[in-house]
Design a protein around this motif. Structure first.
Motif, mmCIF file in Angstrom:
data_model
loop_
_atom_site.group_PDB
_atom_site.id
_atom_site.type_symbol
_atom_site.label_atom_id
_atom_site.label_comp_id
_atom_site.label_asym_id
_atom_site.label_seq_id
_atom_site.Cartn_x
_atom_site.Cartn_y
_atom_site.Cartn_z
ATOM 1 N N SER A 40 54.623 46.907 44.976
ATOM 2 C CA SER A 40 53.882 47.244 43.758
ATOM 3 C C SER A 40 53.482 45.977 42.994
ATOM 4 C CB SER A 40 54.746 48.144 42.876
ATOM 5 O OG SER A 40 54.082 48.396 41.667
ATOM 6 N N ALA A 41 54.391 45.043 42.871
ATOM 7 C CA ALA A 41 54.084 43.785 42.184
ATOM 8 C C ALA A 41 53.056 42.976 42.967
ATOM 9 C CB ALA A 41 55.362 42.981 41.970
ATOM 10 N N LEU A 42 53.148 43.020 44.294
ATOM 11 C CA LEU A 42 52.166 42.319 45.126
ATOM 12 C C LEU A 42 50.772 42.904 44.946
ATOM 13 C CD1 LEU A 42 51.513 40.244 47.325
ATOM 14 C CD2 LEU A 42 52.064 42.018 49.013
ATOM 15 N N MET A 43 50.670 44.239 44.908
ATOM 16 C CA MET A 43 49.363 44.887 44.712
ATOM 17 C C MET A 43 48.800 44.568 43.336
ATOM 18 S SD MET A 43 48.662 46.079 47.551
ATOM 19 C CE MET A 43 47.143 46.833 47.092
ATOM 20 N N SER A 44 49.656 44.546 42.330
ATOM 21 C CA SER A 44 49.210 44.194 40.985
ATOM 22 C C SER A 44 48.716 42.752 40.941
ATOM 23 C CB SER A 44 50.350 44.395 40.002
ATOM 24 O OG SER A 44 49.963 44.000 38.717
ATOM 25 N N PHE A 45 49.433 41.855 41.604
ATOM 26 C CA PHE A 45 49.040 40.449 41.663
ATOM 27 C C PHE A 45 47.690 40.295 42.373
ATOM 28 C CE2 PHE A 45 48.956 36.589 44.289
ATOM 29 C CZ PHE A 45 48.885 35.631 43.294
ATOM 30 N N LEU A 46 47.521 40.981 43.510
ATOM 31 C CA LEU A 46 46.260 40.891 44.248
ATOM 32 C C LEU A 46 45.090 41.458 43.435
ATOM 33 C CD1 LEU A 46 47.364 41.731 47.888
ATOM 34 C CD2 LEU A 46 46.634 39.525 46.979
ATOM 35 N N PHE A 47 45.353 42.565 42.713
ATOM 36 C CA PHE A 47 44.303 43.122 41.859
ATOM 37 C C PHE A 47 43.869 42.109 40.814
ATOM 38 C CE2 PHE A 47 43.007 45.234 37.951
ATOM 39 C CZ PHE A 47 41.933 45.972 38.414
ATOM 40 N N GLU A 48 44.821 41.495 40.135
ATOM 41 C CA GLU A 48 44.492 40.487 39.120
ATOM 42 C C GLU A 48 43.775 39.291 39.732
ATOM 43 O OE1 GLU A 48 47.964 39.380 36.969
ATOM 44 O OE2 GLU A 48 48.258 41.387 36.126
ATOM 45 N N LEU A 49 44.202 38.885 40.916
ATOM 46 C CA LEU A 49 43.573 37.744 41.579
ATOM 47 C C LEU A 49 42.108 38.036 41.920
ATOM 48 C CD1 LEU A 49 44.269 34.905 42.680
ATOM 49 C CD2 LEU A 49 44.646 36.005 44.891
ATOM 50 N N PHE A 50 41.834 39.216 42.467
ATOM 51 C CA PHE A 50 40.453 39.550 42.807
ATOM 52 C C PHE A 50 39.617 39.850 41.570
ATOM 53 C CE2 PHE A 50 42.264 40.203 47.064
ATOM 54 C CZ PHE A 50 41.381 39.395 47.771
ATOM 55 N N TRP A 51 40.251 40.346 40.501
ATOM 56 C CA TRP A 51 39.533 40.517 39.243
ATOM 57 C C TRP A 51 39.093 39.158 38.706
ATOM 58 C CZ3 TRP A 51 39.717 38.866 34.273
ATOM 59 C CH2 TRP A 51 38.942 39.555 33.346
ATOM 60 N N ILE A 52 39.979 38.181 38.766
ATOM 61 C CA ILE A 52 39.645 36.820 38.322
ATOM 62 C C ILE A 52 38.515 36.247 39.169
ATOM 63 C CG2 ILE A 52 40.532 34.445 38.270
ATOM 64 C CD1 ILE A 52 43.197 35.636 37.303
ATOM 65 N N LEU A 53 38.560 36.488 40.458
ATOM 66 C CA LEU A 53 37.492 36.005 41.345
ATOM 67 C C LEU A 53 36.145 36.630 40.973
ATOM 68 C CD1 LEU A 53 36.892 34.292 43.878
ATOM 69 C CD2 LEU A 53 37.250 36.368 45.209
ATOM 70 N N GLY A 54 36.122 37.933 40.750
ATOM 71 C CA GLY A 54 34.877 38.597 40.351
ATOM 72 C C GLY A 54 34.383 38.149 38.997
#
Length: 177
Positions: free
Chosen positions: A104-118
């Motif tokens: 769950s923490a990994l998915m949250s981290f990846l979501f934030e990372l791709f949000w930052i990229l976008g």
């Protein structure tokens, strides 16, 4: 009955010339209040276009073009760029690189990372728009029987050359200010 006569006339014209009769093409873009069903002719195309960092203007007659006041657009784009860049920096600073303890923490981290990229794509586009609006200039000159239109962004120049002999209906209007 009238439609049959029109079809017969087109067949006769096609047999005489090998093609359909000439259809008049009129460009009414200069007069927007005119309403017509005639086909519109495309604007003139430059004979030569090129991108350069410097250009020789010796012997050319400079044409006075009115300067566009784009200060308000530059200020608005720069303010939006600063706001979006500030949000991006705050999100990057908030990102915890060591929080991936479970799925769950990994998915949250990846979501934030791709949000930052976008979001960073939008920041780059706003920065490019700010630079474009801030450093864009236009000039025109006549040299060697050609009209040379030059658009600049800093040192980069896009030059379009038009043959004066092929130009028609060229209007020069006095500056109203």
């Amino acid at each position: 009955m009238a439609f049959g006569w029109l079809a017969a006339e087109r067949v006769r014209q096609r047999s005489l010339t090998g093609s359909l009769p000439y259809r008049h093409v009129v460009d009414f873009r200069a007069v927007p209040e005119t309403n017509t069903s005639l086909a519109r002719r495309p604007l003139a195309r430059p004979e030569r276009m090129r991108f350069v960092l410097s250009d020789d203007t010796a012997g050319a007659m400079q044409l006075e073009l009115p300067r566009r006041n784009m200060a308000l657009a530059v200020i608005a784009a720069a303010a939006m760029f600063a706001l979006f860049a500030g949000i991006l920096v705050s999100q990057i600073a908030r990102l915890d690189l060591h929080a991936a303890r479970n799925v769950s923490a990994l998915m949250s981290f990846l979501f934030e990372l791709f949000w930052i990229l976008g979001w960073s794509v939008g920041v780059v586009v706003l920065g490019a728009l700010t630079v474009l609006l801030g450093f864009y200039r236009e000039s025109a000159r006549i040299a060697g029987g050609r009209l040379i239109a030059e658009s600049r962004i800093g040192p980069l120049r896009m030059i379009a050359e038009y043959d004066l002999a092929r130009m028609r209906n060229l209007r020069i209007e006095p500056d109203k200010s």
